[in-house]
Structure formats: structure tokens, C-alpha cells
Design an enzyme around this catalytic site. Structure first.
Site, PDB file in Angstrom:
ATOM      1  N   LYS A  41      31.304  21.388  83.924  1.00 38.98           N
ATOM      2  CA  LYS A  41      32.441  20.581  84.499  1.00 38.98           C
ATOM      3  C   LYS A  41      32.695  19.295  83.740  1.00 38.98           C
ATOM      4  O   LYS A  41      31.647  18.511  83.820  1.00 38.98           O
ATOM      5  CB  LYS A  41      32.731  20.678  85.894  1.00 38.98           C
ATOM      6  CG  LYS A  41      33.865  19.927  86.757  1.00 38.98           C
ATOM      7  CD  LYS A  41      34.022  19.770  88.015  1.00 38.98           C
ATOM      8  CE  LYS A  41      33.305  18.907  88.826  1.00 38.98           C
ATOM      9  NZ  LYS A  41      33.785  17.681  88.745  1.00 38.98           N
ATOM     10  N   ASP A  68      38.080  19.130  84.820  1.00 37.78           N
ATOM     11  CA  ASP A  68      38.498  18.695  85.823  1.00 37.78           C
ATOM     12  C   ASP A  68      39.254  17.254  86.147  1.00 37.78           C
ATOM     13  O   ASP A  68      38.782  16.317  86.459  1.00 37.78           O
ATOM     14  CB  ASP A  68      37.252  18.270  86.964  1.00 37.78           C
ATOM     15  CG  ASP A  68      37.335  17.971  88.426  1.00 37.78           C
ATOM     16  OD1 ASP A  68      38.545  18.232  88.844  1.00 37.78           O
ATOM     17  OD2 ASP A  68      36.625  17.848  89.219  1.00 37.78           O
ATOM     18  N   LYS A  70      42.485  16.886  87.421  1.00 37.33           N
ATOM     19  CA  LYS A  70      43.329  17.113  88.629  1.00 37.33           C
ATOM     20  C   LYS A  70      44.751  16.491  88.204  1.00 37.33           C
ATOM     21  O   LYS A  70      45.334  15.309  88.827  1.00 37.33           O
ATOM     22  CB  LYS A  70      42.807  16.181  89.606  1.00 37.33           C
ATOM     23  CG  LYS A  70      41.507  16.713  90.134  1.00 37.33           C
ATOM     24  CD  LYS A  70      41.064  16.303  91.481  1.00 37.33           C
ATOM     25  CE  LYS A  70      39.736  16.550  91.899  1.00 37.33           C
ATOM     26  NZ  LYS A  70      38.447  16.410  91.041  1.00 37.33           N
ATOM     27  N   ASP A  73      51.741  14.843  88.218  1.00 32.81           N
ATOM     28  CA  ASP A  73      52.867  13.938  87.688  1.00 32.81           C
ATOM     29  C   ASP A  73      54.213  14.862  87.619  1.00 32.81           C
ATOM     30  O   ASP A  73      54.186  15.649  88.319  1.00 32.81           O
ATOM     31  CB  ASP A  73      52.276  13.322  86.283  1.00 32.81           C
ATOM     32  CG  ASP A  73      52.990  12.316  85.572  1.00 32.81           C
ATOM     33  OD1 ASP A  73      54.110  11.973  86.043  1.00 32.81           O
ATOM     34  OD2 ASP A  73      52.073  11.422  85.248  1.00 32.81           O
ATOM     35  N   THR A 127      38.548  16.538  99.654  1.00 32.77           N
ATOM     36  CA  THR A 127      37.757  16.889 100.859  1.00 32.77           C
ATOM     37  C   THR A 127      37.357  15.400 101.303  1.00 32.77           C
ATOM     38  O   THR A 127      36.925  15.029 102.353  1.00 32.77           O
ATOM     39  CB  THR A 127      36.501  17.545 100.565  1.00 32.77           C
ATOM     40  OG1 THR A 127      35.758  17.062  99.261  1.00 32.77           O
ATOM     41  CG2 THR A 127      36.584  18.877 100.375  1.00 32.77           C
ATOM     42  N   ARG A 218      24.234  17.408  90.852  1.00 30.19           N
ATOM     43  CA  ARG A 218      22.838  16.855  91.020  1.00 30.19           C
ATOM     44  C   ARG A 218      21.506  17.696  91.110  1.00 30.19           C
ATOM     45  O   ARG A 218      20.657  17.434  90.733  1.00 30.19           O
ATOM     46  CB  ARG A 218      22.818  15.515  92.118  1.00 30.19           C
ATOM     47  CG  ARG A 218      23.472  14.419  91.473  1.00 30.19           C
ATOM     48  CD  ARG A 218      23.983  13.534  92.415  1.00 30.19           C
ATOM     49  NE  ARG A 218      25.179  14.026  93.065  1.00 30.19           N
ATOM     50  CZ  ARG A 218      25.417  13.318  94.299  1.00 30.19           C
ATOM     51  NH1 ARG A 218      25.192  12.166  94.643  1.00 30.19           N
ATOM     52  NH2 ARG A 218      26.722  13.960  94.925  1.00 30.19           N
TER      53      ARG A 218
HETATM   54  O1  C5P Z   1      26.094  16.244  92.438  1.00 28.79           O
HETATM   55  P1  C5P Z   1      27.081  17.217  93.366  1.00 28.79           P
HETATM   56  O2  C5P Z   1      26.597  18.711  93.296  1.00 28.79           O
HETATM   57  O3  C5P Z   1      27.519  16.586  94.586  1.00 28.79           O
HETATM   58  O4  C5P Z   1      28.491  17.174  92.445  1.00 28.79           O
HETATM   59  C1  C5P Z   1      29.586  17.989  92.951  1.00 28.79           C
HETATM   60  C2  C5P Z   1      30.746  17.665  91.824  1.00 28.79           C
HETATM   61  O5  C5P Z   1      31.878  18.291  92.296  1.00 28.79           O
HETATM   62  C3  C5P Z   1      31.132  16.331  91.449  1.00 28.79           C
HETATM   63  O6  C5P Z   1      31.633  16.348  90.229  1.00 28.79           O
HETATM   64  C4  C5P Z   1      32.317  15.987  92.535  1.00 28.79           C
HETATM   65  O7  C5P Z   1      33.062  14.989  91.915  1.00 28.79           O
HETATM   66  C5  C5P Z   1      33.014  17.231  92.283  1.00 28.79           C
HETATM   67  N1  C5P Z   1      33.827  17.607  93.716  1.00 28.79           N
HETATM   68  C6  C5P Z   1      33.282  17.433  95.005  1.00 28.79           C
HETATM   69  N2  C5P Z   1      33.842  17.658  96.043  1.00 28.79           N
HETATM   70  C7  C5P Z   1      35.314  17.940  95.904  1.00 28.79           C
HETATM   71  C8  C5P Z   1      35.810  17.940  94.553  1.00 28.79           C
HETATM   72  C9  C5P Z   1      35.028  17.832  93.565  1.00 28.79           C
HETATM   73  O8  C5P Z   1      31.991  17.257  95.415  1.00 28.79           O
HETATM   74  N3  C5P Z   1      36.110  18.161  96.972  1.00 28.79           N
END
Ligand code: C5P
Length: 238
Positions: A41, A68, A70, A73, A127, A218
């Protein structure tokens, strides 16, 4: 489609979030991963800093890319942006459902109907949106009813699915069949660091709840061996 892409095309449910500030760091991580075993992503930070070149490089390496960005517009602008993203060869992209059905329908039409067209996914409510923010911008009703309503609108507008938390997946899956993709971030393998994520779920539980794809950052990117972390997650899904 290029032969190389066809060979590497993966059926993995794992999308690794490349949350990096520059192309070098992102490409270095990707080098440690196998395009047959995960998708990637690319979000706003990396794309804004390194542009389409990084997307194209990773597509050429055989990775399925979820762009991603999003989009939100007027319908014409979003449709053109989606068409441009499709030209980059991405596998999945997304728009905000709050842009409404005219915007979503225009976006869906813009990416065409070829068998290898990208998947078009809707973001319902972020979220990060709590009740205070929800009220502040004048939305009515409850957050969960709004998520369900926006997902239904996305489906009616021809989108392929939505991004949602794994907690919302059970409710959404009850209303949509398996062709409607539920893309869920906030995934944490058993015993891994939660970080800034609050309502997390393990990979296996998220799949059991109805998730189609797991966005994982992560727990894989910060691991000593990203490939070993990926392998452990795959094992937990078997
Ligand atoms: O490192 P981690 O597993 O927390 O990364 C989650 C990824 O999903 C990040 O790129 C974050 O921006 C994305 N994301 C999220 N919650 C959302 C939408 C996207 O954590 N509601």
C-alpha cells in the site's frame, strides 16, 4: 499485462503499508519482500514525496499496489484521477464515499471493465472520526449506522468494497456477499506492539470476521526480518 506481472501476481490477503517518507526507504523494504506473498500500500506521504515513479517501479517488480489516496472531489476530477491511477497499473485504489453516489459512479466508470482493471474501494468514515467530530460536521445518527449506510451506497454505486475496521467487518459482511471486498487496517498479530492503534484484531480473527484483505504496516515493516514476520502471519492464517 506484462508477462512478469502475470507470473508474480499474488493471491495474498496481506497488504503491507509502505509508510515511508521517501522512495529509497520504501524500495529497500520492498526488496526484502516477495511480490508473490504480499501486496503493498502506497499512501499520501510516500506518493506526495516520490510520485508515480515509485508506484511504477514497484508494479514493474511484480507487486500488486493499493494506491491509498482517498480521492474526494467533484465527480469529473475524481474520475480523471482514478483514470490516471489505473494507467499506473495499480491493483486497488480508493475514494471517499462521502463524495456521494455521483462521484463514486463517475470514478467507477472511469476505470472501465477490463478483466485486469483496478479494484475501486470506498472509505466510509475514517476510524479517527469520533462522536465529537461526527457531531461537529453535522452528521446525524450513529457512527455505525452511518458506516453501514455509506457502505451500501458504495455497493450501489458499483464500488468493489470498503475500507473498514475489522470490528465493523462482521456487520458489513452480514449485509454484503463475498464479492464485496472488506479491506481492514488496525491488524496486530498476537503479542505484537499495538502502537497508536486502539481497536486492533489479530490476522486470523479479522479474516474470520469477514475481512478480504488485511492492511499491516509496522508489525511487518518494523520487524527485524519483514519476510519472517510475514511468514508468521501467513502461518497464523492456515
Ligand atoms: O503500522 P500499522 O499496521 O498501524 O499501519 C496501518 C496502515 O493502515 C497505515 O498506513 C494507516 O494509515 C492505515 N489506516 C489505518 N486506519 C484506517 C485507515 C488506514 O490504520 N482507518
Amino acid at each position: 499485462m506484462f508477462l512478469m506481472e502475470a507470473i508474480f501476481m499474488s493471491d495474498s490477503k496481506i497488504i503491507v503499508a509502505l509508510d515511508y517518507p521517501n522512495a529509497d526507504a520504501a524500495l529497500a523494504l520492498a526488496k526484502q519482500l516477495d511480490p508473490a506473498r504480499c501486496k503493498l500500500k502506497i499512501g499520501k506521504e510516500l506518493f506526495t514525496r516520490s510520485g508515480p515513479a515509485t508506484v511504477e517501479t514497484l508494479v514493474k517488480q511484480g507487486f500488486d499496489i493499493f494506491l491509498d489516496l482517498k480521492y474526494h472531489d467533484i465527480p469529473n476530477t475524481v474520475a480523471k484521477a482514478c483514470s490516471a491511477a489505473a494507467d499506473l497499473g495499480v491493483w486497488m485504489m480508493n475514494v471517499h464515499t462521502l463524495g456521494g453516489s455521483a462521484m463514486m459512479t463517475a470514478a467507477r466508470q472511469a476505470i472501465g471493465n477490463n478483466g485486469d482493471r483496478p479494484l475501486l474501494i470506498g472509505v466510509t468514515l475514517l476510524t479517527s472520526m469520533d462522536q465529537t467530530t461526527f457531531d461537529e460536521i453535522g452528521l446525524q445518527g450513529s457512527i455505525s449506522d452511518t458506516v453501514l449506510r455509506l457502505a451500501a451506497l458504495a455497493n450501489k454505486s458499483g464500488l468493489d468494497g470498503v475500507v473498514c475496521s475489522a470490528q465493523e467487518a462482521t456487520l458489513l459482511r452480514a449485509q454484503h456477499n463475498d464479492n464485496f471486498q472488506l479491506v481492514t487496517p488496525g491488524i496486530r498479530p498476537e503479542n505484537s506492539v499495538q502502537g497508536d492503534q486502539h481497536r486492533t484484531m489479530t490476522p486470523a480473527k479479522a479474516i474470520a470476521a469477514g475481512s478480504s484483505y488485511l492492511v499491516i504496516g509496522r508489525p511487518i515493516t518494523a520487524a527485524e526480518s519483514p519476510m519472517a514476520a510475514l511468514a508468521a502471519i501467513e502461518l497464523s492464517l492456515n
